[in-house]
Design a protein around this motif. Structure first.
Motif, PDB file in Angstrom:
ATOM      1  N   VAL A 219       6.463   0.678   1.043  1.00 32.66           N
ATOM      2  CA  VAL A 219       5.119   1.554   0.974  1.00 32.66           C
ATOM      3  C   VAL A 219       3.928   0.177   1.878  1.00 32.66           C
ATOM      4  O   VAL A 219       3.666  -0.305   1.690  1.00 32.66           O
ATOM      5  CB  VAL A 219       4.558   2.422   0.142  1.00 32.66           C
ATOM      6  N   TYR A 220       3.250   1.088   2.760  1.00 31.12           N
ATOM      7  CA  TYR A 220       2.270   0.055   3.146  1.00 31.12           C
ATOM      8  C   TYR A 220       1.288   0.822   2.541  1.00 31.12           C
ATOM      9  O   TYR A 220       0.282   1.362   2.907  1.00 31.12           O
ATOM     10  CB  TYR A 220       1.730   0.920   5.005  1.00 31.12           C
TER      11      TYR A 220
ATOM     12  N   SER B 264      -3.804  -0.413  -1.256  1.00 28.19           N
ATOM     13  CA  SER B 264      -3.855   0.611  -1.613  1.00 28.19           C
ATOM     14  C   SER B 264      -2.824   1.693  -0.837  1.00 28.19           C
ATOM     15  O   SER B 264      -2.992   1.834   0.460  1.00 28.19           O
ATOM     16  CB  SER B 264      -4.877   1.595  -2.050  1.00 28.19           C
ATOM     17  N   ALA B 265      -1.879   2.047  -1.404  1.00 25.66           N
ATOM     18  CA  ALA B 265      -1.017   2.997  -0.982  1.00 25.66           C
ATOM     19  C   ALA B 265      -1.681   4.454   0.173  1.00 25.66           C
ATOM     20  O   ALA B 265      -1.295   5.137   0.152  1.00 25.66           O
ATOM     21  CB  ALA B 265       0.286   2.937  -1.199  1.00 25.66           C
ATOM     22  N   GLU B 266      -2.615   4.788  -1.192  1.00 20.92           N
ATOM     23  CA  GLU B 266      -3.354   5.865  -0.651  1.00 20.92           C
ATOM     24  C   GLU B 266      -3.438   6.131   0.826  1.00 20.92           C
ATOM     25  O   GLU B 266      -3.368   7.815   1.418  1.00 20.92           O
ATOM     26  CB  GLU B 266      -4.607   5.789  -0.972  1.00 20.92           C
TER      27      GLU B 266
ATOM     28  N   TYR C 224      10.509  -6.508   5.681  1.00 18.99           N
ATOM     29  CA  TYR C 224       8.703  -6.761   5.523  1.00 18.99           C
ATOM     30  C   TYR C 224       8.030  -6.478   4.606  1.00 18.99           C
ATOM     31  O   TYR C 224       6.839  -7.366   4.553  1.00 18.99           O
ATOM     32  CB  TYR C 224       8.901  -7.233   6.970  1.00 18.99           C
ATOM     33  N   LEU C 225       8.491  -5.780   4.334  1.00 22.95           N
ATOM     34  CA  LEU C 225       7.401  -4.977   3.156  1.00 22.95           C
ATOM     35  C   LEU C 225       7.213  -6.051   1.723  1.00 22.95           C
ATOM     36  O   LEU C 225       8.099  -5.634   1.257  1.00 22.95           O
ATOM     37  CB  LEU C 225       7.449  -3.715   3.517  1.00 22.95           C
ATOM     38  N   ASN C 226       6.540  -6.021   1.543  1.00 23.42           N
ATOM     39  CA  ASN C 226       6.257  -7.028  -0.029  1.00 23.42           C
ATOM     40  C   ASN C 226       6.272  -5.678  -1.273  1.00 23.42           C
ATOM     41  O   ASN C 226       7.459  -6.168  -2.281  1.00 23.42           O
ATOM     42  CB  ASN C 226       4.505  -7.773  -0.303  1.00 23.42           C
ATOM     43  N   SER C 227       5.872  -4.558  -0.794  1.00 23.15           N
ATOM     44  CA  SER C 227       5.838  -3.587  -1.934  1.00 23.15           C
ATOM     45  C   SER C 227       7.520  -3.567  -2.048  1.00 23.15           C
ATOM     46  O   SER C 227       7.946  -2.840  -3.369  1.00 23.15           O
ATOM     47  CB  SER C 227       5.402  -2.771  -1.406  1.00 23.15           C
TER      48      SER C 227
ATOM     49  N   LEU D  27      -0.660   7.154   2.129  1.00 24.42           N
ATOM     50  CA  LEU D  27       0.439   8.518   1.979  1.00 24.42           C
ATOM     51  C   LEU D  27      -0.556   9.912   2.688  1.00 24.42           C
ATOM     52  O   LEU D  27      -0.331  11.115   2.647  1.00 24.42           O
ATOM     53  CB  LEU D  27       0.279   8.260   0.056  1.00 24.42           C
ATOM     54  N   LYS D  28      -1.798   9.732   2.678  1.00 21.77           N
ATOM     55  CA  LYS D  28      -2.724  10.123   3.462  1.00 21.77           C
ATOM     56  C   LYS D  28      -2.713  11.201   4.343  1.00 21.77           C
ATOM     57  O   LYS D  28      -1.876  12.187   4.877  1.00 21.77           O
ATOM     58  CB  LYS D  28      -4.470  10.360   3.135  1.00 21.77           C
ATOM     59  N   ASP D  29      -2.196  10.373   5.380  1.00 16.85           N
ATOM     60  CA  ASP D  29      -1.413  10.492   7.131  1.00 16.85           C
ATOM     61  C   ASP D  29       0.080  10.626   6.911  1.00 16.85           C
ATOM     62  O   ASP D  29       0.205  10.564   8.119  1.00 16.85           O
ATOM     63  CB  ASP D  29      -2.232   9.454   7.545  1.00 16.85           C
ATOM     64  N   ALA D  30       0.587  10.476   5.773  1.00 23.46           N
ATOM     65  CA  ALA D  30       2.384  10.729   5.641  1.00 23.46           C
ATOM     66  C   ALA D  30       2.835   8.785   6.800  1.00 23.46           C
ATOM     67  O   ALA D  30       3.735   9.584   7.679  1.00 23.46           O
ATOM     68  CB  ALA D  30       2.783  11.242   6.667  1.00 23.46           C
ATOM     69  N   ALA D  31       2.093   8.112   6.463  1.00 24.61           N
ATOM     70  CA  ALA D  31       2.376   6.972   7.037  1.00 24.61           C
ATOM     71  C   ALA D  31       3.696   5.677   6.967  1.00 24.61           C
ATOM     72  O   ALA D  31       3.621   5.420   6.183  1.00 24.61           O
ATOM     73  CB  ALA D  31       1.484   5.970   7.224  1.00 24.61           C
ATOM     74  N   GLN D  32       4.557   6.502   7.207  1.00 26.15           N
ATOM     75  CA  GLN D  32       5.942   6.495   6.911  1.00 26.15           C
ATOM     76  C   GLN D  32       5.901   6.200   5.317  1.00 26.15           C
ATOM     77  O   GLN D  32       7.308   6.148   5.061  1.00 26.15           O
ATOM     78  CB  GLN D  32       6.455   4.592   7.349  1.00 26.15           C
ATOM     79  N   VAL D  33       5.663   7.412   5.036  1.00 23.06           N
ATOM     80  CA  VAL D  33       5.981   7.688   3.560  1.00 23.06           C
ATOM     81  C   VAL D  33       5.166   9.359   3.559  1.00 23.06           C
ATOM     82  O   VAL D  33       4.725   9.909   3.772  1.00 23.06           O
ATOM     83  CB  VAL D  33       5.742   6.701   2.387  1.00 23.06           C
TER      84      VAL D  33
END
Length: 480
Positions: free
Chosen positions: A62-63, A69-71, A138-141, A74-80
């Protein structure tokens, strides 16, 4: 005769892929990404436009860099939320006959033995219409949730990818000989075990002693796509890729990049056109330039600046909330997508600022946006190909499916009039259509080809079989 322009639709099994906030537009169907009809309708539409491929991106993290934060993501549905990119492909293939499917899967999180089976299965079920977009994540998460302490270093991910592909090639090309599968009802032999070989791979990162679970698919090795254009990424692509996805902001920068890729490909002993290079682009079009501009401005009114900064945070590994919005961005070495900032900070008159990213990339994301009527768009696409050296485009959407439908209705007819895109499909596998090979297999100069007969005459399943003390009992009874 000028070369044909390759057209790929660029999508992801999520809501907001490259354009942030536009899912709220009244005509957008992006929120229906969970509906199989969304994907089958898209596949039919792409085949109507004679697109080459649906290129499906993916991430397994997740971004959460922006504001730590991933908030916002999640709010904008940015690839999640994001679904598995493999799941809908069989259904899309069932309602089409020709369009190909490029599916993304990371080499860092799934054993090659399992992924080889998943890709071979799809290649069978689609009759050879599969490409694998090889990424290293590439995402650390993602790394943390897979159980790692942190993301693997950028260049080491490519070292892993090198060995990963070696294993895949051994399984796909060398494990099963041609003629191993007999399907002989008279003799009762489905597969001749003397022609099936354990690959006995034991390397630094992987140990795979056995043979491939699947019989050879129409292409054996799916078409290899690769999406990294860093220095290490280009080195990897010049050796393995048959289709490469690049990021750049202008034609001059594209020419330097494509020339370098083709030079490196030639140095690997492959021909310069063995790899097809795709540029990321978002096209907003309509019947006239004015209509297209109005549409673009309407889409911008729905854009989410913070949603885009959340995406750029993940792509670059930088928290844009901590930066001066008017300070020039500087490229930096980290373990994220190095080419993202490089594409903005090189090849331009000035480096971009955070404010520039908000202004120019809320629609389009990683790639530039082209706004105009059919003639203007066709002129620009031809310029990117003829002057920039790209072979085609990964076309992202601002609003789905409207962006794609507009391109098919307005731009494709103009490109057809100019003889730059296909008006019908050739028969054959994806590789035959894209690369031009005659049998659907990798070219002889591709590194996978060396494994085609590598195990012939060596240890096989049959050679390891011990005699059975039940040989008389297990004989097929003779008919009376």
């Amino acid at each position: 005769m000028k070369p044909r322009i390759i057209l790929n639709a660029f999508d992801m099994t999520c809501v907001s892929h490259q354009s942030a906030g536009t899912w709220r537009h009244p005509s957008s169907q992006a929120s229906k990404y969970n509906d199989l009809d969304y994907w089958t309708n898209m596949a039919r539409e792409l085949e109507r436009g004679c697109f080459d491929t649906l290129f499906i991106a993916d991430v397994v993290g997740v971004y959460d860099v922006y504001r730590n934060s991933a908030e916002m993501a999640l709010k904008d549905a940015a690839q999640v939320p994001v679904n598995d990119p493999f799941a809908a492909i069989s259904a899309m293939a069932a309602v089409t006959s020709h369009v190909g499917f490029g599916v993304t899967a990371a080499v860092t999180f799934e054993p090659p033995y399992l992924l080889a089976r998943r890709l071979s299965t799809l290649d069978h079920l689609t009759k050879g219409r599969i490409a694998w977009n090889v990424v290293s994540s590439y995402l650390n998460s993602a790394a943390l949730n897979i159980g790692m302490d942190k993301q693997i270093a950028h260049d080491e991910r490519y070292d892993i990818a090198e060995e990963y592909l070696e294993v895949m090639y051994k399984l796909w090309e060398g494990s099963w000989e041609d003629g191993a599968v007999q399907r002989n009802k008279e003799t009762g032999v489905f597969t001749d075990g003397s022609k099936v070989h354990p690959i006995q791979h034991q390397g630094k990162y992987f140990k795979v002693p056995g043979f491939h679970l699947c019989e050879p698919s129409p292409q054996r090795t799916p078409v290899i796509f690769q999406a990294g254009a860093s220095g290490r990424g280009r080195q990897f692509a010049s050796k393995h890729a048959e289709g490469m996805f690049i990021l750049t902001t202008n034609v001059q920068q594209a020419r330097k990049m494509t020339d370098d890729i083709r030079n490196q490909t030639e140095a690997q002993g492959r021909s310069r056109d063995s790899v097809k290079i795709f540029m990321l682009l978002t096209v907003i079009t309509g019947p006239t330039d004015e209509a297209a501009q109005r549409k673009y401005e309407e889409y911008l009114s729905y854009a989410s600046p913070e949603g885009m900064l959340a995406l750029f945070g993940g792509w670059t590994g930088m928290d844009f909330s901590k930066l001066d919005p008017d300070e020039p961005l500087k490229a930096m070495d980290n373990d994220s997508l190095r080419t993202t900032l490089e594409s903005l900070t090189s090849g331009s008159d000035k480096a971009w600022t955070v404010r520039d990213v908000i202004k120019n990339r809320c629609i389009g994301g990683l790639g530039p946006v082209l706004v105009g009527g059919p003639q203007k768009v066709a002129d620009e696409l031809e310029r990117w190909v003829d002057e920039g050296g790209v072979d085609g485009f990964n076309l992202a959407y601002a609003v789905t499916p409207g962006t794609t439908t507009d391109f098919i209705d307005f731009v494709v007819p103009e490109l057809r009039k100019r003889g730059r895109v296909q008006t019908s499909y050739k028969e054959g596998t994806m590789r035959e259509k894209l690369i031009g090979t005659k049998d659907g297999n990798v070219e002889s100069t591709h590194p996978a080809a060396q494994y085609r007969t590598a195990y012939v005459g060596k240890e096989s399943v049959a050679s390891k079989t011990i005699a059975s003390k039940f040989s008389d009992v297990t004989k097929v009874p003779e008919t009376v």
